[in-house]
Design a protein around this motif. Structure first.
Motif, PDB file in Angstrom:
ATOM      1  N   LEU A 196       0.824  -1.201   0.000  1.00  0.00           N
ATOM      2  CA  LEU A 196       0.000   0.000   0.000  1.00  0.00           C
ATOM      3  C   LEU A 196       0.863   1.258   0.000  1.00  0.00           C
ATOM      4  N   GLU A 197       0.264   2.337  -0.457  1.00  0.00           N
ATOM      5  CA  GLU A 197       1.003   3.585  -0.635  1.00  0.00           C
ATOM      6  C   GLU A 197       0.938   4.438   0.626  1.00  0.00           C
ATOM      7  N   TYR A 198       2.100   5.003   0.989  1.00  0.00           N
ATOM      8  CA  TYR A 198       2.184   5.917   2.120  1.00  0.00           C
ATOM      9  C   TYR A 198       2.768   7.250   1.645  1.00  0.00           C
ATOM     10  N   PRO A 199       1.904   8.242   1.392  1.00  0.00           N
ATOM     11  CA  PRO A 199       2.405   9.572   1.002  1.00  0.00           C
ATOM     12  C   PRO A 199       3.279  10.168   2.104  1.00  0.00           C
ATOM     13  N   ASP A 200       3.966  11.253   1.767  1.00  0.00           N
ATOM     14  CA  ASP A 200       5.000  11.828   2.623  1.00  0.00           C
ATOM     15  C   ASP A 200       4.637  11.902   4.099  1.00  0.00           C
ATOM     16  N   ARG A 201       3.537  12.575   4.420  1.00  0.00           N
ATOM     17  CA  ARG A 201       3.230  12.830   5.829  1.00  0.00           C
ATOM     18  C   ARG A 201       2.795  11.582   6.594  1.00  0.00           C
ATOM     19  N   THR A 202       2.500  10.511   5.865  1.00  0.00           N
ATOM     20  CA  THR A 202       2.059   9.286   6.545  1.00  0.00           C
ATOM     21  C   THR A 202       3.192   8.289   6.739  1.00  0.00           C
ATOM     22  N   ARG A 203       4.383   8.604   6.249  1.00  0.00           N
ATOM     23  CA  ARG A 203       5.501   7.676   6.384  1.00  0.00           C
ATOM     24  C   ARG A 203       6.066   7.704   7.795  1.00  0.00           C
ATOM     25  N   GLY A 204       6.701   6.609   8.173  1.00  0.00           N
ATOM     26  CA  GLY A 204       7.367   6.570   9.468  1.00  0.00           C
ATOM     27  C   GLY A 204       6.968   5.380  10.293  1.00  0.00           C
ATOM     28  N   LEU A 205       7.028   5.535  11.617  1.00  0.00           N
ATOM     29  CA  LEU A 205       6.757   4.448  12.558  1.00  0.00           C
ATOM     30  C   LEU A 205       5.366   4.608  13.173  1.00  0.00           C
ATOM     31  N   TYR A 206       4.577   3.559  13.054  1.00  0.00           N
ATOM     32  CA  TYR A 206       3.251   3.511  13.670  1.00  0.00           C
ATOM     33  C   TYR A 206       3.352   2.656  14.927  1.00  0.00           C
ATOM     34  N   LEU A 207       3.058   3.237  16.076  1.00  0.00           N
ATOM     35  CA  LEU A 207       3.095   2.475  17.326  1.00  0.00           C
ATOM     36  C   LEU A 207       1.817   1.649  17.422  1.00  0.00           C
ATOM     37  N   HIS A 208       1.996   0.335  17.371  1.00  0.00           N
ATOM     38  CA  HIS A 208       0.839  -0.560  17.338  1.00  0.00           C
ATOM     39  C   HIS A 208       0.511  -1.149  18.699  1.00  0.00           C
ATOM     40  N   GLY A 209       1.522  -1.334  19.541  1.00  0.00           N
ATOM     41  CA  GLY A 209       1.258  -1.945  20.841  1.00  0.00           C
ATOM     42  C   GLY A 209       2.455  -1.837  21.760  1.00  0.00           C
ATOM     43  N   ILE A 210       2.217  -2.048  23.044  1.00  0.00           N
ATOM     44  CA  ILE A 210       3.276  -2.110  24.052  1.00  0.00           C
ATOM     45  C   ILE A 210       3.050  -3.379  24.862  1.00  0.00           C
ATOM     46  N   ILE A 211       4.091  -4.197  24.987  1.00  0.00           N
ATOM     47  CA  ILE A 211       3.983  -5.510  25.625  1.00  0.00           C
ATOM     48  C   ILE A 211       4.989  -5.606  26.765  1.00  0.00           C
ATOM     49  N   ARG A 212       4.590  -6.223  27.832  1.00  0.00           N
ATOM     50  CA  ARG A 212       5.477  -6.465  28.961  1.00  0.00           C
ATOM     51  C   ARG A 212       6.525  -7.503  28.582  1.00  0.00           C
ATOM     52  N   ASN A 213       7.755  -7.315  29.029  1.00  0.00           N
ATOM     53  CA  ASN A 213       8.844  -8.261  28.734  1.00  0.00           C
ATOM     54  C   ASN A 213       8.778  -9.451  29.689  1.00  0.00           C
ATOM     55  N   SER A 214       7.738 -10.227  29.568  1.00  0.00           N
ATOM     56  CA  SER A 214       7.514 -11.366  30.455  1.00  0.00           C
ATOM     57  C   SER A 214       7.164 -12.592  29.638  1.00  0.00           C
ATOM     58  N   VAL A 215       7.071 -13.721  30.312  1.00  0.00           N
ATOM     59  CA  VAL A 215       6.737 -14.968  29.629  1.00  0.00           C
ATOM     60  C   VAL A 215       5.337 -14.888  29.046  1.00  0.00           C
ATOM     61  N   ASP A 216       4.381 -14.446  29.856  1.00  0.00           N
ATOM     62  CA  ASP A 216       3.009 -14.310  29.375  1.00  0.00           C
ATOM     63  C   ASP A 216       2.837 -12.998  28.617  1.00  0.00           C
ATOM     64  N   GLN A 217       1.963 -13.016  27.639  1.00  0.00           N
ATOM     65  CA  GLN A 217       1.696 -11.807  26.867  1.00  0.00           C
ATOM     66  C   GLN A 217       0.779 -10.885  27.666  1.00  0.00           C
ATOM     67  N   ALA A 218       1.308  -9.766  28.114  1.00  0.00           N
ATOM     68  CA  ALA A 218       0.525  -8.752  28.831  1.00  0.00           C
ATOM     69  C   ALA A 218       0.651  -7.456  28.054  1.00  0.00           C
ATOM     70  N   MET A 219      -0.459  -6.967  27.508  1.00  0.00           N
ATOM     71  CA  MET A 219      -0.431  -5.811  26.613  1.00  0.00           C
ATOM     72  C   MET A 219      -1.050  -4.586  27.275  1.00  0.00           C
ATOM     73  N   TRP A 220      -0.536  -3.431  26.922  1.00  0.00           N
ATOM     74  CA  TRP A 220      -1.125  -2.179  27.385  1.00  0.00           C
ATOM     75  C   TRP A 220      -2.403  -1.908  26.578  1.00  0.00           C
ATOM     76  N   PRO A 221      -3.397  -1.281  27.203  1.00  0.00           N
ATOM     77  CA  PRO A 221      -4.616  -0.922  26.469  1.00  0.00           C
ATOM     78  C   PRO A 221      -4.308   0.037  25.315  1.00  0.00           C
ATOM     79  N   SER A 222      -5.108  -0.044  24.263  1.00  0.00           N
ATOM     80  CA  SER A 222      -4.862   0.776  23.077  1.00  0.00           C
ATOM     81  C   SER A 222      -4.909   2.263  23.383  1.00  0.00           C
ATOM     82  N   ALA A 223      -5.776   2.662  24.308  1.00  0.00           N
ATOM     83  CA  ALA A 223      -5.860   4.083  24.657  1.00  0.00           C
ATOM     84  C   ALA A 223      -4.536   4.572  25.234  1.00  0.00           C
ATOM     85  N   GLU A 224      -3.896   3.757  26.076  1.00  0.00           N
ATOM     86  CA  GLU A 224      -2.618   4.148  26.663  1.00  0.00           C
ATOM     87  C   GLU A 224      -1.514   4.123  25.615  1.00  0.00           C
TER      88      GLU A 224
END
Length: 576
Positions: A196-224
């Motif tokens: 898909l195409e990403y024009p100039d202002r849309t290029r870069g890094l999209y933060l999709h999630g934040i995960i705890r560095n643990s054995v079990d998957q523990a994710m931060w809520p999307s709002a945070e």
């Protein structure tokens, strides 16, 4: 924000982490190498030794999963025996309908809301974490450090941070303090085009999630996660929340029909929810067929340019392939940039313009593409004595599966070509064909799959896999001997030779890259168990073509198969 995702690492979590990594080290050193289901690669970053852990992709689909962790993208640091997780990705998750647990009826019955649908941006998966006590920002691709993708992502991170007056050290400190990994999508057409195409202002890094560095998957809520993106200057990933799976499905279907969300094409959605039974995090994805069609065109272009076989899922791809060939004849340099992932979007736009103008083209075929007629090759990956022919004969009795034995198809000259030709002829008259040969060597599998895809690009290839990673050579030899009557020394010698030369299936390798799906069977199980596993697997993969038979029907098919005593040919082109 959920306390479990941000609280200090507890002694219990640290203990579980040490246990996990001890298991990972043991599995990565398993001998022989063919039995290893975990591999490790070491990197040096900021004076520290980091290890990236990787597993064979098909193992994530095995139920139950044999891997000690489902984290896809896992980096650890510290001396062996006292290591910690320094970065981790999401637990592996699947597309709608890809596995039993991502079928809509299962999701609606076994999960609970809220259902967060976040836009699936089309880029490279990037992980970021803080190492060296939070003084250094670690940026990785899915499995690697210091590769072009991670280096481009680090440069983008520095640009984003500078725009809001922050530094890489601040982000590293934040992630280290919270024992967390930031999960990004790198979308940059100037670096490398994806689909898909990403024009100039849309290029870069999209933060999709934040995960705890643990054995079990523990994710931060999307709002945070969105607040963190704004704080550090990253693109926030758009998301939508629904109370029920049905509401989320309706919304996704509408976006698919509109061919866009807020005026731009998207790949689909990643959905976060919880399992109803134990409230554990559960994720799946909804990928649109239009995106998958464009993805197929990109991959297929590279194969056509290199004169290699390619796979086709969509009818329109054949017309696109013909157009690419004509473009190459007129201008051999037309696709030179494809190998650098450049010109992908422009080529697609040119073809769509041509198709709509010249071939009675229908826009609906671009955005709601028709899939090719179903044809399926069932390719066993095994050694002799596992019962593959019994399974083949029973599937033939149950579903009318075409059955081609290497013994009957072989000629003294060019035996592979003769066998492949017989398989292709069978696929003309059967939806499913069982290529009855051990295929225990990667080179032989590559030859078969490439030839089938070259002549029949839309054919799906399903490996019926009898793996050797859970039993010793002597145990496997004894099981094979039990399946043969009589069993002499010559037979034992052939079995032992094949066991020692057996090359495990690896879907990320060139040899096995054309395999679409894997159904695992058990070389130590009886014929009834393996037949039922094959039946269940095929019915789950192809619900529109195969209806689950009754236990009585399965039993009758097995009896029919066992009454047919195939003659054993132990040395047909090296692959009995």
């Amino acid at each position: 924000m959920a306390d479990a995702a941000t609280a200090p690492m507890s002694p219990e979590e640290k203990h579980r982490m040490r246990e996990l990594l001890s298991t990972m080290h043991k599995l990565s050193k398993e001998l022989p190498a063919s039995k290893r289901i975990v591999r490790q690669t070491a990197y040096e970053v900021a004076g520290q030794r980091l290890v990236s852990w990787k597993s064979n992709e098909y193992l994530y689909k095995r139920d139950p999963c044999p891997l000690p962790t489902r984290a896809r993208g896992l980096f650890t640091g510290g001396p062996e025996g006292d290591e910690t997780i320094v970065a981790r990705g999401y637990d592996k998750f699947f597309n709608i309908g890809e596995v039993a647990r991502t079928k809509w009826d299962w999701i609606e019955t076994h999960t609970r809301g809220p259902y967060e649908l976040s836009v699936k941006e089309d880029g490279y998966l990037i992980l970021a974490a803080g190492i060296d006590e939070g003084r250094t920002l670690l940026v990785t691709s899915k499995h690697a450090v210091n590769v072009p993708q991670s280096e481009a992502a680090l440069a983008w991170a520095q640009r984003h941070l500078a725009q809001v007056g922050r530094s890489a050290e601040e982000l590293a400190g934040f992630l280290h303090e919270n024992s967390a990994t930031a999960v990004f999508e790198l979308c940059d057409d100037e670096f490398e085009e994806s689909i898909l195409e990403y024009p100039d202002r849309t290029r870069g890094l999209y933060l999709h999630g934040i995960i705890r560095n643990s054995v079990d998957q523990a994710m931060w809520p999307s709002a945070e996660v969105t607040r963190v993106a704004e704080r550090f200057g990253f693109h926030a990933t758009q998301y939508f929340t629904f109370d029920s799976a049905a509401e989320g499905r309706t919304f996704a279907d509408q976006v698919r029909r509109d061919h866009a969300l807020d005026g731009r094409a998207i790949e689909g959605f990643v959905v976060r929810c919880q399992t109803a039974a134990d409230e554990r995090p559960f994720m799946f994805k909804i990928k649109f067929d239009s995106y998958m069609l464009f993805h197929e065109w990109r991959d297929m272009t590279n194969y056509v340019v290199a004169n290699k076989s390619f796979r086709t899922r969509y009818a329109l791809t054949e017309q696109y392939a013909a157009w690419v060939r004509e473009q190459l004849k007129a201008n051999p340099e037309a696709f030179d940039q494809f190998k650098e992932n450049k010109g992908i979007i422009a080529a697609r736009k040119r073809f769509i313009e041509y198709y709509l103008a010249h071939d009675n083209g229908c826009a609906e075929e671009v955005y709601e593409p028709t899939k090719v007629a179903l044809r399926v090759l069932l390719m066993p990956v095994a050694t002799i004595g596992c019962g593959k022919t019994t399974v083949a004969l029973a599937l033939s009795a149950l579903f009318g599966v075409g059955h081609v034995q290497s013994d009957g198809a072989m000629a003294k000259k060019k035996p592979n070509g003769t066998f492949h030709g017989a398989v292709l002829r069978a696929l003309e008259n059967h939806t499913f064909v069982f290529a009855d040969r051990t295929n225990y060597m990667a080179e032989v599998r590559q030859s078969l799959t490439a030839d089938i895809h070259d002549k029949l690009p839309g054919c799906r290839i399903v490996a019926l896999y009898w793996p050797h990673d859970r039993a010793s050579e002597d145990t496997l030899l004894a099981a094979a001997a039990a399946h043969s009557d009589p069993c002499g020394e010559e037979y034992r010698g052939v079995v032992r030779s094949q066991l020692r030369r057996f090359e495990p299936l690896d879907l990320e390798s060139i040899s096995d890259g054309l395999v679409d799906e894997v159904i695992e069977l058990d070389p130590l199980a009886d014929a009834a168990t393996n037949l039922q596993a094959a039946v269940d697997g095929l019915c789950a993969l192809f619900p529109g073509a195969l209806q689950p038979p009754s236990p009585a029907d399965v039993a009758r098919a097995l009896e029919t198969a066992l009454q047919q005593k195939p003659t054993l040919h132990m040395n047909v082109g090296g692959q009995s």
